[in-house]
Design an enzyme around this catalytic site. Structure first.
Site, PDB file in Angstrom:
ATOM      1  N   ASP A 104      47.743  42.632  35.903  1.00  0.00           N
ATOM      2  CA  ASP A 104      46.401  42.044  35.997  1.00  0.00           C
ATOM      3  C   ASP A 104      45.673  42.271  34.671  1.00  0.00           C
ATOM      4  OD1 ASP A 104      43.818  41.280  36.506  1.00  0.00           O
ATOM      5  OD2 ASP A 104      43.559  42.516  38.305  1.00  0.00           O
ATOM      6  N   SER A 114      35.387  36.929  41.692  1.00  0.00           N
ATOM      7  CA  SER A 114      35.860  38.321  41.714  1.00  0.00           C
ATOM      8  C   SER A 114      35.452  39.099  40.461  1.00  0.00           C
ATOM      9  CB  SER A 114      37.380  38.351  41.870  1.00  0.00           C
ATOM     10  OG  SER A 114      38.011  37.657  40.801  1.00  0.00           O
ATOM     11  N   HIS A 123      40.876  41.268  35.572  1.00  0.00           N
ATOM     12  CA  HIS A 123      39.827  42.161  36.052  1.00  0.00           C
ATOM     13  C   HIS A 123      39.767  43.407  35.173  1.00  0.00           C
ATOM     14  CE1 HIS A 123      40.976  39.599  39.518  1.00  0.00           C
ATOM     15  NE2 HIS A 123      39.661  39.577  39.697  1.00  0.00           N
TER      16      HIS A 123
END
Length: 494
Positions: free
Chosen positions: A470, A220, A473
């Site tokens: 998060d 990802s 990312h």
């Protein structure tokens, strides 16, 4: 004896006799003349009477009477008892002044030659300076270490695109769309020390990709970089001439005007594994098949440019976490399951990838890149914060020069370079995109809570936002744009 010397023109030597009883007044002088231009001398070829006394002047007829041949002059000189042996002395002096004059001539010519040589050297140096000025930009690009530098706030030229206007952005990195009002994270520009990172030009990159296929292979984080690249180029493509296509683990972005394709392929562990499903891949135990890569390789075999990324999935999520490795297959009845440290599994995967590349890649066609480690900022104590907050509410980069997070594993990229090195002997170069440290500074650039949540939040999570923040990312526009600027610079400028 009186001498008059002009080393660049002529030499005059005069021998004079004193008259006894006259107060040692000069009576007669015999002069030898050497002209450098003539190049020869007669010895005492020119004689003249000279009365040095002011009261006694030579009459014209006396001058004419006293003209004689060289032999007569020598005889006259020899007859003068005070001047016995002076002929040899005079000859020596004449020879001496010939030598002096010749040396002077040589120095004069040597000086001229030296000036000519110096002029030529000056012209050569001037030409070198002109060439250096003309090629300074190229050398700067070739010699610049883009990985070492600092973040500079720049709200004039950054960001390169609008996250709200990019129709291909993914919701998990669309921070502004999901409520992040502090957009300072979009305006930081990476400035290498002593040089400049080439400015990204979407049209120029698309021309480079004309009739070509570039594919990002990985997890990802690599998808995060792929989305960044798509947003960086799509604004330069008119509506109706671009499209995104989903095909299982493969997502394709197509620029029809250029016949160019920019793909992302889900393969988080490079080798075949139990995490190959691009949607359902969270498993308790990760298993790789040590000898199986061909299924994935079919997705990148014909690519002109490949960008691999494999780091995050090899990190330990807990202290006792290990990687399971399968040899053989259940179908053949020779399946064998082993268990190794996560970093050992990483080495197994990259060695198999190296083997595949060395056998299958056309070195004259395909350019290969391996993306550096992308830091996570889940431990705020790394930069002096409170671990329970992770990266929540961080709004500025770390400005400390040379900062390296304690939980970022820099050694894995060194291992990757070492494993890829044997490919050089085959003429295959794998360029590592070294952006780990510059990304380590950006504790402010993660989505935290400003992203789409694909699973509904629990009451406990809502009460404690840091629990689901998060910090892995990256918001877009943001840090991955710099990664792609590195990639662009290698593709277009190096």
């Amino acid at each position: 004896m009186m001498m008059k010397v002009s080393p660049r023109v002529s030499v005059h030597v005069c021998l004079c006799n004193t008259r006894p009883g006259a107060g040692n007044k000069l009576d007669k002088c015999y002069c030898a003349h050497y002209n450098k231009r003539g190049g020869t001398t007669d010895g005492l070829s020119h004689l003249s009477n000279a009365a040095s006394s002011p009261e006694k002047k030579m009459k014209p007829e006396q001058g004419a009477h006293n003209k004689m041949s060289a032999s007569a002059a020598v005889a006259a000189a020899s007859s003068l008892s005070p001047l016995v042996g002076l002929r040899a002395v005079v000859s020596s002096l004449v020879a001496f002044f010939i030598v002096v004059s010749s040396v002077s001539l040589l120095f004069d010519r040597g000086g001229q030659e030296s000036r000519v040589v110096q002029l030529a050297m000056d012209q050569h140096r001037h030409q070198e300076v002109k060439m250096a000025a003309a090629g300074s930009g190229k050398r700067q690009e070739e010699e610049c270490n883009w990985s070492v530098g600092r973040w500079v706030y720049d709200n004039a030229s950054e960001p390169l695109y609008s996250g709200l206007k990019c129709s291909f952005i993914f919701d998990e990195v669309a921070c502004e769309k999901y409520g992040r009002n502090d957009t300072r994270y979009q305006h930081w520009r990476w400035q290498p020390d002593g040089c400049d990172l080439p400015r990204f030009n979407a049209t120029r990159l698309l021309e480079k990709l004309r009739n070509k296929r570039m594919v990002f292979v990985g997890d990802s984080i690599n998808r995060n970089q792929w989305v960044s690249m798509v947003c960086m180029v799509e604004a330069a493509i008119p509506e109706g001439l671009k499209m995104r296509v989903y095909n299982g683990s493969l997502i394709s972005f197509k620029a029809f005007e250029y016949n160019a394709t920019i793909d992302f392929y889900w393969s988080p562990l490079i080798l075949e594994s139990n995490s190959d499903n691009p949607i359902i891949h969270r498993v308790e135990y990760r298993i790789i098949r040590a000898e199986k890569i061909e299924k994935h390789a079919r997705a990148w075999r014909d690519a002109d440019i490949i960008v691999f990324n494999s780091y995050l999935w090899w990190r330990k999520q807990k202290p006792d976490m290990k990687m399971k490795v399968m040899y053989g297959s259940f179908e053949d009845g020779d399946a064998k399951l082993d268990e190794v440290e996560m970093v050992e599994g990483f080495e197994i995967a990259l060695k198999k990838l190296t083997e595949w590349l060395g056998t299958n890649i056309d070195k004259n066609k395909t350019r290969i890149y391996f993306a550096g480690s992308s830091p996570t900022h889940t431990w705020a104590s790394d930069w002096g914060g409170d671990d329970k907050n992770k990266c929540l509410n961080e709004s500025e980069p770390i400005v400390k020069p040379g900062y390296k997070g304690a939980t970022t594993d820099y050694s894995m990229m060194e291992k990757a370079q070492e494993i890829f090195r044997p490919l050089e002997e085959k003429g295959i170069h794998v360029q590592v995109l070294n952006f780990t440290q510059l990304s380590d500074h950006r504790i402010d650039a993660h989505p935290t809570v400003f992203r789409r949540q694909f699973v509904p939040l629990t009451a406990a999570q809502v009460a404690d936002p840091s629990s689901y923040a998060d910090c892995t990312h990256w918001c877009l526009p943001g840090v991955p744009d710099v990664w792609n600027s590195f990639l662009y610079s290698y593709l277009v400028h190096k």
